[in-house]
Scaffold this motif. Structure first.
Motif, PDB file in Angstrom:
ATOM      1  N   ASP A 462       0.827  -1.216   0.000  1.00  0.00           N
ATOM      2  CA  ASP A 462       0.000   0.000   0.000  1.00  0.00           C
ATOM      3  C   ASP A 462       0.858   1.261   0.000  1.00  0.00           C
ATOM      4  O   ASP A 462       0.494   2.276  -0.607  1.00  0.00           O
ATOM      5  CB  ASP A 462      -0.920   0.001   1.221  1.00  0.00           C
ATOM      6  N   SER A 463       2.006   1.208   0.686  1.00  0.00           N
ATOM      7  CA  SER A 463       2.834   2.407   0.832  1.00  0.00           C
ATOM      8  C   SER A 463       3.782   2.613  -0.331  1.00  0.00           C
ATOM      9  O   SER A 463       3.989   3.742  -0.790  1.00  0.00           O
ATOM     10  CB  SER A 463       3.635   2.329   2.137  1.00  0.00           C
ATOM     11  N   TYR A 464       4.396   1.536  -0.812  1.00  0.00           N
ATOM     12  CA  TYR A 464       5.451   1.660  -1.819  1.00  0.00           C
ATOM     13  C   TYR A 464       5.044   1.123  -3.195  1.00  0.00           C
ATOM     14  O   TYR A 464       5.792   1.283  -4.155  1.00  0.00           O
ATOM     15  CB  TYR A 464       6.711   0.926  -1.346  1.00  0.00           C
ATOM     16  N   GLY A 465       3.911   0.448  -3.245  1.00  0.00           N
ATOM     17  CA  GLY A 465       3.477  -0.101  -4.527  1.00  0.00           C
ATOM     18  C   GLY A 465       3.874  -1.565  -4.667  1.00  0.00           C
ATOM     19  O   GLY A 465       4.774  -2.077  -3.983  1.00  0.00           O
ATOM     20  N   HIS A 466       3.163  -2.274  -5.570  1.00  0.00           N
ATOM     21  CA  HIS A 466       3.379  -3.718  -5.725  1.00  0.00           C
ATOM     22  C   HIS A 466       4.736  -4.035  -6.346  1.00  0.00           C
ATOM     23  O   HIS A 466       5.299  -5.104  -6.072  1.00  0.00           O
ATOM     24  CB  HIS A 466       2.248  -4.321  -6.578  1.00  0.00           C
ATOM     25  N   ASN A 467       5.265  -3.167  -7.155  1.00  0.00           N
ATOM     26  CA  ASN A 467       6.585  -3.438  -7.744  1.00  0.00           C
ATOM     27  C   ASN A 467       7.655  -3.513  -6.655  1.00  0.00           C
ATOM     28  O   ASN A 467       8.531  -4.401  -6.671  1.00  0.00           O
ATOM     29  CB  ASN A 467       6.952  -2.356  -8.751  1.00  0.00           C
ATOM     30  N   LYS A 468       7.589  -2.589  -5.698  1.00  0.00           N
ATOM     31  CA  LYS A 468       8.548  -2.622  -4.596  1.00  0.00           C
ATOM     32  C   LYS A 468       8.283  -3.825  -3.697  1.00  0.00           C
ATOM     33  O   LYS A 468       9.214  -4.434  -3.151  1.00  0.00           O
ATOM     34  CB  LYS A 468       8.454  -1.327  -3.777  1.00  0.00           C
ATOM     35  N   GLY A 469       6.983  -4.171  -3.559  1.00  0.00           N
ATOM     36  CA  GLY A 469       6.648  -5.364  -2.788  1.00  0.00           C
ATOM     37  C   GLY A 469       7.245  -6.612  -3.406  1.00  0.00           C
ATOM     38  O   GLY A 469       7.718  -7.516  -2.701  1.00  0.00           O
ATOM     39  N   ASP A 470       7.250  -6.676  -4.749  1.00  0.00           N
ATOM     40  CA  ASP A 470       7.861  -7.819  -5.434  1.00  0.00           C
ATOM     41  C   ASP A 470       9.357  -7.889  -5.153  1.00  0.00           C
ATOM     42  O   ASP A 470       9.932  -8.987  -5.021  1.00  0.00           O
ATOM     43  CB  ASP A 470       7.605  -7.719  -6.940  1.00  0.00           C
ATOM     44  N   GLU A 471      10.030  -6.738  -5.064  1.00  0.00           N
ATOM     45  CA  GLU A 471      11.461  -6.745  -4.758  1.00  0.00           C
ATOM     46  C   GLU A 471      11.712  -7.305  -3.351  1.00  0.00           C
ATOM     47  O   GLU A 471      12.668  -8.056  -3.130  1.00  0.00           O
ATOM     48  CB  GLU A 471      12.020  -5.317  -4.865  1.00  0.00           C
ATOM     49  N   ILE A 472      10.815  -6.945  -2.412  1.00  0.00           N
ATOM     50  CA  ILE A 472      10.931  -7.503  -1.053  1.00  0.00           C
ATOM     51  C   ILE A 472      10.781  -9.017  -1.095  1.00  0.00           C
ATOM     52  O   ILE A 472      11.514  -9.756  -0.428  1.00  0.00           O
ATOM     53  CB  ILE A 472       9.863  -6.878  -0.128  1.00  0.00           C
ATOM     54  N   LEU A 473       9.805  -9.520  -1.888  1.00  0.00           N
ATOM     55  CA  LEU A 473       9.573 -10.967  -1.967  1.00  0.00           C
ATOM     56  C   LEU A 473      10.796 -11.691  -2.531  1.00  0.00           C
ATOM     57  O   LEU A 473      11.112 -12.818  -2.124  1.00  0.00           O
ATOM     58  CB  LEU A 473       8.338 -11.261  -2.831  1.00  0.00           C
ATOM     59  N   LYS A 474      11.502 -11.075  -3.464  1.00  0.00           N
ATOM     60  CA  LYS A 474      12.726 -11.682  -3.988  1.00  0.00           C
ATOM     61  C   LYS A 474      13.783 -11.797  -2.893  1.00  0.00           C
ATOM     62  O   LYS A 474      14.489 -12.818  -2.788  1.00  0.00           O
ATOM     63  CB  LYS A 474      13.263 -10.845  -5.149  1.00  0.00           C
ATOM     64  N   ILE A 475      13.874 -10.757  -2.061  1.00  0.00           N
ATOM     65  CA  ILE A 475      14.843 -10.796  -0.954  1.00  0.00           C
ATOM     66  C   ILE A 475      14.439 -11.886   0.041  1.00  0.00           C
ATOM     67  O   ILE A 475      15.295 -12.624   0.560  1.00  0.00           O
ATOM     68  CB  ILE A 475      14.919  -9.423  -0.255  1.00  0.00           C
ATOM     69  N   VAL A 476      13.126 -12.000   0.319  1.00  0.00           N
ATOM     70  CA  VAL A 476      12.636 -13.045   1.220  1.00  0.00           C
ATOM     71  C   VAL A 476      13.031 -14.415   0.688  1.00  0.00           C
ATOM     72  O   VAL A 476      13.507 -15.292   1.445  1.00  0.00           O
ATOM     73  CB  VAL A 476      11.110 -12.937   1.381  1.00  0.00           C
ATOM     74  N   ALA A 477      12.862 -14.642  -0.638  1.00  0.00           N
ATOM     75  CA  ALA A 477      13.210 -15.926  -1.234  1.00  0.00           C
ATOM     76  C   ALA A 477      14.700 -16.219  -1.063  1.00  0.00           C
ATOM     77  O   ALA A 477      15.103 -17.355  -0.764  1.00  0.00           O
ATOM     78  CB  ALA A 477      12.817 -15.931  -2.712  1.00  0.00           C
ATOM     79  N   GLU A 478      15.542 -15.211  -1.261  1.00  0.00           N
ATOM     80  CA  GLU A 478      16.993 -15.407  -1.089  1.00  0.00           C
ATOM     81  C   GLU A 478      17.322 -15.781   0.348  1.00  0.00           C
ATOM     82  O   GLU A 478      18.126 -16.689   0.596  1.00  0.00           O
ATOM     83  CB  GLU A 478      17.727 -14.119  -1.476  1.00  0.00           C
TER      84      GLU A 478
END
Length: 841
Positions: A462-478
């Motif tokens: 909600d705050s940064y947008g779904h594109n930034k959320g996707d970047e967080i998910l990539k970090i979570v996967a790593e």
């Protein structure tokens, strides 16, 4: 089935359907034609018979009148030949006289006291014969004796004379007579000459319908013709009992002409009555005496006399036989046609299927991977075009397969992996879980499921947008990949911010250790465009076979445990237990009861006092919500508040608490020189629409007449994570009104000097976990001391919650933290208990 076999079969089937349709139509047409001919024949016969019946009736009446006049002439002759008194006449004299005047018999009728009887007769059976029960005949005799014209409406009436209708003789029912009766007052008796049998019935025998009926019954199919008396047929016979004799009058006979051998009286009677009532021809078919018959009943109303019904019996079996023969001929012809069609279709299909077979053989070779082969078929029809297309297809397939082999590995990877994170996907997990479970069953090993969901990830989107959320998910996967051994684990992205980890041969201790490691790694700071983002994860654990042997339930149980961790604030690892399942099962019922409790005001507001400890005074209180349900008993606020947030009831619950608390504190402040302040907890849901929230606070304070300076809102650090312009502006608006803003549970979230410095905050509340960790020797007191110093340096007020022991109070006082709340001073109290506490103070 091959085309070679299908084509003859299809042609034969098509022709068969055409022949069946044609035969059916022909059969129905023939049947209708035969029935129409039959109807015309019946109509012709009934017309002729009805014509003959009409003629014989008219002729009979004419003959009767002639006979009646002859009987009158005979009566005059008899009168002149006999003395006026019957006592002077003998029976023998009458016999001789009857021969002279050429009549069958002569009877003399004379009056007695109450009857009219035969007194003299050439027929001895008529002597002393009573006529009193003869109906209109007796009436006619009385009218003759009275010298009146006979008016009974039957027979022939002439001067001093009446001739009765032809009827069965009452004195001797074996005979049919035509009578004449003469009386002119010159005798004491009625002269009764009459004709018998042959003289009466000869006309009908010679000219009646009997001969016509007999002629028509010789027609093919006509079995019987009957003329029915509809008035009497099918009813009880009208038997007359007179003078010791029993007989049926001619007018009451059920059948007037013809025979009635094919009897079906009950059914026939109903059809005869229907024909008379409807004035329409009635027909039915039935098996009678072993024959399939059709009976037709034709009503006739052409004569002024009573109507009659002509019944005709037709041998319907002849129609059936003729139809069967005709059908057999057509079926035989159809069979011959089918044989011819089969032979022609076989020849035709061979000319088509032979080149098709060659093409199919070559296509099969191409299908087996032998691309590049050329077909050689010199035809200029569709098969030739098909050959060219197959050759082109073979070349294209050769090129396609080479390209396909290159992309095969990529396609397989995409089928089983999440395109965003590169982790395996749900499909891969589902296919791998069963083999792992089967292997564990054989070896006795353990299979562990870790169900992970990121806490507050929605706020990042909600705050940064779904594109930034996707970047967080990539970090979570790593981080997940780095935290677990690749040879004993399968990491999958379930969807959104949910991940499932499959661990092989990990016992409960090892599983919990691995889960803790994962949760800790996911708790580390995430850097996104220079911004520090703090997230955590909730993890649920289920084990096979410890918790269940059902594969589907294994994932469900891990999911339940994960939601339990999330309810407890997140950033936790929870192992599944049956207690969690029971709680999960009862949740829908708990939700329904909570909804009713809020609607009906069944929840209560409790107040925990806040004290200035060095002065020993209560300066305010924290408003807390409590729910004691009739069925579930006391329900923990941690449970029902999270439920209220999940099902959208947090807004009405928050409004209820705020209104009740403000009204109550305003009431208490009326009699106090130093007014109390009240603090109310605000959740993140209240800040989803900051403007409307601010308006609601103004409205409640206005209604309760509580000063904004005596009202405080408590918020958690998670609300400040977004640091959105609207939230900041709403906090500033509240503070500008005089409302104090307090950070609840400070130190347990994502404490940041940035928001402490820049946001409108008045008070820090030290979380009770830090206070309760303080030992009697003041060990583990570093964090509370740091928070106190931080607040003092930022010129913020500080209050400690959860103070339960005296050494904790003493430590806080030593650090100049004088505002406290906790069980050492008072537990949360309802309004009555709190009021008594104020009175004691």
């Amino acid at each position: 089935m091959s085309i070679k076999k299908k084509m003859p079969l299809i042609f034969c089937l098509l022709v068969f359907l055409i022949l069946v349709s044609n035969n059916t139509i022909h059969y129905l047409r023939s049947k209708n034609q035969l029935l129409a001919n039959n109807e015309r024949e019946i109509e012709m016969i009934t017309q002729e018979v009805s014509f003959q019946v009409d003629n014989i009736r008219k002729g009979s009446l004419y003959v009767e009148d002639i006979l009646g006049r002859e009987l009158r002439m005979a009566s005059l002759a008899i009168k002149n030949a006999l003395p006026p008194n019957y006592q002077d006449i003998t029976n023998e004299q009458l016999k001789k006289l009857a021969q002279e005047v050429r009549v069958s018999h002569i009877t003399l009728l004379a009056k007695t006291k109450d009857d009219i009887i035969g007194v003299r007769s050439s027929d001895l059976k008529e002597i002393k014969m009573s006529t009193k029960g003869w109906g209109y005949w007796y009436d006619a005799y009385q009218q003759l004796f009275a010298l009146k014209p006979v008016s009974v409406g039957k027979g022939l009436t002439l001067p001093h004379f009446w001739s009765g209708p032809i009827e069965v003789a009452s004195s001797n029912p074996d005979h049919t007579d035509k009578w004449g009766y003469f009386f002119d007052g010159t005798t004491n008796y009625i002269i009764n000459p009459y004709f018998r049998d042959n003289e009466v019935l000869e006309y009908e025998r010679r000219f009646g319908p009997g001969q016509v009926i007999k002629g028509f019954t010789k027609e093919r199919g006509v079995l019987e013709i009957t003329v029915f008396n509809p008035k009497n047929f099918g009813k009880k016979k009208e038997t007359v009992h007179l003078n010791g004799n029993s007989y049926i009058r001619i007018s009451a006979q059920q059948i007037w002409y013809g025979s009635y051998k094919y009897r079906n009286e009950k059914v026939d009677a109903s059809f005869i009555q229907r024909a008379i009532q409807t004035k329409q021809v009635q027909t039915y078919r039935d098996d009678i005496q072993g024959k399939n018959l059709m009976k037709t009943f034709v009503p006739v109303f052409s004569t002024p006399a009573e109507p009659f019904v002509i019944g005709l019996v037709y041998n319907y079996g002849l129609i059936t036989k003729e139809l069967t023969h005709e059908l057999f001929v057509h079926l035989l012809l159809s069979f011959v046609i089918m044989i011819i069609v089969l032979i022609i279709s076989l020849i035709f299909s061979r000319s088509i299927t032979q080149p098709i077979g060659y093409i199919v053989e070559q296509v099969n070779s191409i299908a087996q991977g032998n691309f590049g082969n050329k077909l050689h078929l010199k035809r200029k029809d569709e098969l030739g075009l098909l050959t060219e297309n197959v050759n082109a297809l073979s070349n294209h397939l050769q090129n396609y397969v080479s390209d396909l082999n290159k992309s095969k590995e990529f396609i397989e990877f995409q089928a089983y992996h999440d395109p965003l994170t590169g982790l395996s996907n749900r499909r891969y997990f589902q296919e791998k879980l069963k083999p792992c479970i089967d292997h564990a069953k054989e070896t006795g090993e353990t299979v562990s499921i870790l169900f992970i969901d990121m806490d507050r990830f929605k706020q990042v989107n909600d705050s940064y947008g779904h594109n930034k959320g996707d970047e967080i998910l990539k970090i979570v996967a790593e981080r997940l990949t780095e935290s677990l051994p690749s040879d004993h684990s399968i990491i999958t992205r379930q969807g959104g911010d949910e991940f499932i980890i499959l661990l092989m041969n990990f016992d409960l201790t090892a599983t919990k250790a691995a889960a803790e490691k994962v949760v800790n790694s996911l708790k580390k700071t995430y850097l996104l465009d220079g911004n520090e983002i703090y997230l955590s994860a909730s993890c649920g654990i289920s084990l096979f076979p410890d918790h269940t042997k059902n594969i589907d339930k294994l994932v469900v149980y891990a999911d339940i445990a994960m939601y339990s961790a999330k309810k407890q604030g997140g950033n936790k690892v929870i192992v599944y237990s049956e207690k969690l399942l029971e709680s999960n099962i009862e949740r829908p019922k708990l939700e329904a009861r909570l909804r009713k409790a809020i609607e009906n005001g069944k929840v209560e507001v409790y107040y925990q006092p806040k004290l200035t400890v060095d002065l020993g005074k209560i300066f305010g209180m924290e408003a807390l919500v409590r729910w004691n349900d009739e069925e579930f008993g006391f329900v923990s606020p941690e449970l029902f508040i999270s439920i209220a947030e999940d099902i959208g009831l947090i807004h009405p619950l928050w409004e209820f608490v705020m209104k009740e608390a403000c009204l109550q504190v305003s009431k208490w402040n009326l009699n106090r020189s130093e007014p109390l302040s009240v603090s109310v907890n605000f959740s993140a849901h209240q800040f989803q629409e900051p403007c409307s929230m601010v308006e609601k606070v103004k409205e409640v304070l206005s209604e309760s007449q509580l000063s904004p300076s005596n009202f405080e809102i408590e918020i958690t650090e998670s609300i400040l994570l977004n640091n959105s312009t609207e939230i900041v502006q709403s906090l500033k608006s509240l503070q500008s009104m005089g409302i104090a803003i307090s950070i609840d549970d400070f130190g347990t979230g994502y404490s940041s000097l940035n928001y402490l410095k820049n946001l409108p905050i008045n008070t820090l509340k030290i979380d009770k976990s830090f206070i309760q960790d303080i030992h009697e020797d003041y060990a583990n007191s570093e964090i509370p001391e740091a928070i106190i110093n931080l607040a003092r340096s930022l010129h913020l007020n500080v209050i400690a919650e959860g103070v339960e022991k005296e050494h904790q109070r003493d430590f806080l006082l030593s650090k100049n933290c004088t505002q406290m709340q906790g069980y050492l001073f008072s537990k949360p109290l309802n309004s009555e208990e709190f009021e008594r506490l104020l009175q004691r103070e």
